[in-house]
Design a protein around this motif. Structure first.
Motif, short mmCIF file in Angstrom:
data_model
loop_
_atom_site.label_atom_id
_atom_site.label_comp_id
_atom_site.label_asym_id
_atom_site.label_seq_id
_atom_site.Cartn_x
_atom_site.Cartn_y
_atom_site.Cartn_z
N ILE A 123 -5.57 -7.58 -0.73
CA ILE A 123 -4.82 -8.44 0.18
C ILE A 123 -3.60 -8.94 -0.59
O ILE A 123 -3.73 -9.64 -1.59
CB ILE A 123 -5.69 -9.62 0.66
CG1 ILE A 123 -6.88 -9.10 1.46
CG2 ILE A 123 -4.86 -10.58 1.51
CD1 ILE A 123 -7.87 -10.17 1.87
N THR A 124 -2.43 -8.56 -0.14
CA THR A 124 -1.20 -8.83 -0.90
C THR A 124 -0.48 -10.10 -0.47
O THR A 124 0.41 -10.58 -1.18
CB THR A 124 -0.23 -7.64 -0.77
OG1 THR A 124 -0.01 -7.37 0.62
CG2 THR A 124 -0.83 -6.40 -1.42
N THR A 132 -1.66 -9.44 4.70
CA THR A 132 -1.10 -8.10 4.56
C THR A 132 -1.96 -7.36 3.55
O THR A 132 -2.52 -7.97 2.62
CB THR A 132 0.37 -8.11 4.10
OG1 THR A 132 0.46 -8.77 2.83
CG2 THR A 132 1.24 -8.83 5.12
N LEU A 133 -2.04 -6.04 3.72
CA LEU A 133 -2.93 -5.23 2.90
C LEU A 133 -2.18 -4.13 2.19
O LEU A 133 -1.25 -3.52 2.75
CB LEU A 133 -4.01 -4.58 3.78
CG LEU A 133 -5.24 -5.39 4.16
CD1 LEU A 133 -6.04 -4.66 5.23
CD2 LEU A 133 -6.10 -5.65 2.94
N THR A 156 0.16 1.14 5.09
CA THR A 156 0.30 -0.32 4.93
C THR A 156 0.78 -0.96 6.23
O THR A 156 1.06 -2.16 6.26
CB THR A 156 1.31 -0.65 3.81
OG1 THR A 156 2.58 -0.06 4.13
CG2 THR A 156 0.82 -0.14 2.47
N GLU A 165 -13.63 -8.24 4.28
CA GLU A 165 -12.85 -7.01 4.38
C GLU A 165 -13.82 -5.86 4.58
O GLU A 165 -14.82 -5.75 3.85
CB GLU A 165 -12.00 -6.77 3.14
CG GLU A 165 -11.13 -5.51 3.26
CD GLU A 165 -10.18 -5.32 2.08
OE1 GLU A 165 -9.59 -4.22 2.00
OE2 GLU A 165 -10.04 -6.25 1.27
N VAL A 212 -9.40 -6.78 7.79
CA VAL A 212 -9.68 -8.12 7.30
C VAL A 212 -10.07 -8.95 8.52
O VAL A 212 -9.34 -8.97 9.51
CB VAL A 212 -8.47 -8.73 6.58
CG1 VAL A 212 -8.75 -10.19 6.20
CG2 VAL A 212 -8.13 -7.93 5.34
#
Length: 314
Positions: free
Chosen positions: A41-42, A52-53, A95, A135, A161
């Motif tokens: 998870i960014t 965001t992943l 993404t 997740e 998520v």
């Protein structure tokens, strides 16, 4: 039979689509990277934030993988519970999300284990706690398999998520005070509370031209609003010949309707204001049903009859 659920505007996630309350996530902060090689998870790491992943690295797992990013302190989700969740989904090799509920600003509701959604969701949510962020990496066999779905290519591994917002145990039947059914010109509905489908006897007389919404069993629950998500069991028949065109009982699972998304005018009007936990008779004239447009199993200009158990609100 014609499934009324098919008339809703539903998220891509759907195949066709007293436990805890409004528990929040635990005090711990979500980790920025999931364990076990799941995509990181960014951004938006905390429960309730749109995440965001990162893209998956290497070959995706062949089996369902579930990582608890942050553990909630609510009730444990059980099979048959109605849950509300927020989620974001993308494929392992991308993404770019293919769907998310955060932008809609409305949680998504489903009944766990009922087959409303892809198998990976039913399996991955069971046993988790309300208030948790998880997740999930779902292989094609538990996702959409060899069928492409919109922006999702065939044979895709899916990454989600999911924030578990609420969970509610669903009773097997409506219960409440029996309301006398004295109008012989209207259908008569049984008052059984054993979880089996109520019987509906349609009279051999002219159908009413106005919407009928009457209690059969009246509970003391809260009244439904036009913004609620409601969990129902129901039987739908044609007035003309009493033929059944839809039944949740035949499928062995309840149906959750978002009232704001209902397109059958009479169904929405007949439910709003009724009490949760009740059984209701609805008779919907053609101008508040499908009018002169035939549907599968429903001829044009049909008057519809429903016996509906209002089991819960999400």
């Amino acid at each position: 039979m014609r499934r009324l659920a098919g008339l809703l505007v539903v998220p891509l996630l759907l195949l066709t689509a007293a436990c805890g309350g409004d528990d929040k996530g635990s005090d711990s902060t979500s980790s920025s990277a999931a364990s076990g090689g799941l995509p990181a998870i960014t951004a938006g790491a905390k429960f309730g934030e749109k995440p965001t992943l990162a893209k998956g690295t290497g070959n995706p797992p062949k089996d369902l993988k579930v990582d608890v990013i942050s553990k909630g302190n609510g009730a444990e989700v059980k099979k048959g519970d109605a849950v509300s969740v927020n989620y974001l989904g993308q494929t392992w090799v991308s993404t770019k999300p293919f769907d998310n509920s955060y932008d809609r600003k409305a949680p998504f509701s489903l009944t766990v284990g009922a087959g409303d959604v892809i198998k990976g969701w039913d399996q991955g949510l069971e046993g988790q706690k309300v208030g948790s962020r998880v997740e999930m990496v779902i292989p094609p066999s538990l996702g959409y398999g060899t069928q492409a779905q919109g922006a999702i290519p065939a044979n895709s591994t899916l990454v989600f998520v999911v924030d578990i917002v609420k969970s509610t145990q669903i009773p097997t039947s409506a219960k409440g005070k029996e309301v006398p059914q004295t109008d012989a010109s209207l259908p008569k509905v049984s008052t059984n509370t054993d979880g089996k489908a109520p019987t509906v006897t349609v009279p051999k007389s002219a159908a009413p031209t106005k919407l009928v919404s009457n209690y059969v069993l009246e509970s003391d629950g809260a009244k439904i609003t036009d913004k609620d998500n409601v969990v129902l069991n129901y039987v739908g028949l044609l007035w003309k010949d009493g033929k059944k065109f839809d039944s949740t009982y035949d499928l062995g699972k309840t149906q959750t309707f978002a009232m704001q998304q209902l397109t059958v005018k009479g169904l929405k009007a007949g439910l709003v204001g009724k009490k949760v936990g009740s059984r209701v008779l609805l008779v919907i004239p053609p101008d508040q049903a499908f009018g002169d447009k035939a549907q599968t199993g429903i001829p044009a200009k049909s008057t519809l009859v429903f016996a509906i158990d209002i089991l819960a609100v999400m």
